[in-house]
Design a protein around this motif. Structure first.
Motif, mmCIF file in Angstrom:
data_model
loop_
_atom_site.group_PDB
_atom_site.id
_atom_site.type_symbol
_atom_site.label_atom_id
_atom_site.label_comp_id
_atom_site.label_asym_id
_atom_site.label_seq_id
_atom_site.Cartn_x
_atom_site.Cartn_y
_atom_site.Cartn_z
ATOM 1 N N ALA A 1 -39.833 5.987 32.527
ATOM 2 C CA ALA A 1 -40.371 6.976 31.591
ATOM 3 C C ALA A 1 -39.554 8.261 31.706
ATOM 4 O O ALA A 1 -38.993 8.565 32.758
ATOM 5 N N PRO A 2 -39.485 9.037 30.593
ATOM 6 C CA PRO A 2 -40.089 8.759 29.288
ATOM 7 C C PRO A 2 -39.189 7.957 28.346
ATOM 8 O O PRO A 2 -39.535 7.729 27.192
ATOM 9 N N MET B 1 -40.509 0.167 24.126
ATOM 10 C CA MET B 1 -41.821 -0.440 23.877
ATOM 11 C C MET B 1 -42.133 -0.452 22.384
ATOM 12 O O MET B 1 -42.666 -1.446 21.862
ATOM 13 N N ASP B 2 -41.781 0.628 21.685
ATOM 14 C CA ASP B 2 -42.015 0.685 20.243
ATOM 15 C C ASP B 2 -41.172 -0.353 19.504
ATOM 16 O O ASP B 2 -41.641 -1.006 18.567
ATOM 17 N N LYS C 1 -39.072 6.634 15.890
ATOM 18 C CA LYS C 1 -40.389 7.265 15.993
ATOM 19 C C LYS C 1 -41.286 6.931 14.802
ATOM 20 O O LYS C 1 -42.501 7.068 14.875
ATOM 21 N N ALA D 1 -36.083 12.067 27.861
ATOM 22 C CA ALA D 1 -35.909 10.681 27.416
ATOM 23 C C ALA D 1 -34.431 10.318 27.349
ATOM 24 O O ALA D 1 -34.019 9.223 27.754
ATOM 25 N N ASN E 1 -38.647 4.879 28.334
ATOM 26 C CA ASN E 1 -39.137 3.532 28.062
ATOM 27 C C ASN E 1 -39.933 3.424 26.763
ATOM 28 O O ASN E 1 -40.080 2.331 26.209
ATOM 29 N N LYS E 2 -40.440 4.544 26.250
ATOM 30 C CA LYS E 2 -41.305 4.476 25.066
ATOM 31 C C LYS E 2 -40.574 3.892 23.860
ATOM 32 O O LYS E 2 -41.133 3.080 23.123
ATOM 33 N N LYS F 1 -42.717 -3.706 19.756
ATOM 34 C CA LYS F 1 -43.842 -3.863 18.824
ATOM 35 C C LYS F 1 -43.340 -4.302 17.452
ATOM 36 O O LYS F 1 -43.945 -5.162 16.794
#
Length: 309
Positions: free
Chosen positions: A125-126, A132-133, A87, A264, A128-129, A136
């Protein structure tokens, strides 16, 4: 290799869950080990370090957000291993920028250690976040041309195997067990101490430069049904099985009364136990620890479960 010739390792996130195991492995394997430690937790870190024989290097008081201290620490080492929480996306970006600025780091291992985010663009979701992070972060690393290794450690035993994948439980079942679907999806269960060992070996291995490394202990690639059968044999009892159908599990994920972290986590369970997303053919840009380090001993699922008898 003599301890003095080993590369110097900086661990960021040494007080976190997997960070502690990576730190222990680095020290145990004789790497000159440096820790970037927030002042408010320094006392606890030093006490723990003395217990495990922390003598090879030292700790720097600071954090990823303290650019001066971070750069000072980076200049001391060859390898950087980050295990801070996913996070903290902005903190990891700052770390990447600092590594690029220093310019002398030979290998960077970002905070991953779960499923390979590069293969999870289909994740629901949720859950997948987090993938994705992580992507990045990967793009930032590669844009900065930082030498790196991505490590996929699959399922931590303390989270998954301790309760034999009974969601929210951390002790094996004695009477009834939930089975997700048919229970035949192959899962890769890995003791956290072994995660630390393989991470350190991969961190300096020229064969793993700019690749993804998959921790796959051969004897630990077992379905939920196979693990339950092992456990039943140990306790001399057949458990009552409760099948949880896929549509029932999906309704749990979509339940807005549950907290976002819980939903999640359920989504990740779905990817592992229904989709079977841990098992795939490793591509040309990936390496399997079972092939890289066949002589490294590890804790098997069978041996791990003995501690609960």
């Amino acid at each position: 290799m003599a301890a003095s010739s080993k590369p110097r390792v900086l661990i960021i996130g040494c007080t976190g869950y997997i960070g502690r195991f990576i730190t222990n492995a680095s020290i145990r394997l004789g790497y000159p080990t440096y820790l970037l430690v927030r002042p408010e937790v320094a006392s606890d870190v030093y006490k723990a370090a003395m217990v495990i024989g922390f003598k090879s290097a030292g700790a720097t008081l600071g954090s990823v957000t303290d650019e001066k201290k971070l750069v000072e620490a980076l200049k001391l080492v060859d390898i950087v291993i980050c295990s801070i929480a996913e996070k903290n996306l902005n903190d990891q970006v700052k770390l990447i920028q600092a590594i690029k600025q220093v310019g002398t780091i030979k290998r960077f291992l970002p905070s991953e250690f779960g499923m390979d985010p590069g293969l999870m663009d289909h994740a629901i979701a949720p859950g997948n976040k987090v993938f994705m992070d992580k992507m990045k972060i990967r793009r930032a690393i590669e844009a900065a041309q930082i030498p790196h290794t991505y490590v996929s450690a699959n399922c931590f035993a303390g989270y998954f195997l301790s309760g034999i994948a009974q969601f929210g439980r951390f002790f094996p079942p004695r009477d009834t067990a939930v089975v997700y679907g048919e229970g035949n999806a192959k899962v890769i269960w890995v003791d956290e101490n072994d995660v630390g060992t393989f991470v350190l070996k991969a961190a300096e291995d020229p064969r793993t430069l700019n690749t993804s490394v998959y921790i796959r202990p051969p004897k630990n690639i077992l379905s939920l049904n196979e693990v339950l059968q092992l456990w039943e044999k140990k306790i001399g009892k057949t458990l009552e099985k409760q099948t949880l159908l896929e549509e029932e599990f999906m309704s749990m994920i979509s339940n807005e009364k549950a907290s976002l972290p819980e939903r999640a986590a359920l989504a990740h369970f779905y990817q592992i136990f229904y989709r079977g997303d841990l098992m795939f053919e490793i591509g040309p840009d990936g390496r399997d620890t079972g092939e890289l380090y066949p002589d490294v001993s590890y804790t098997t699922v069978d041996a791990y479960l003995d501690r609960y008898l």
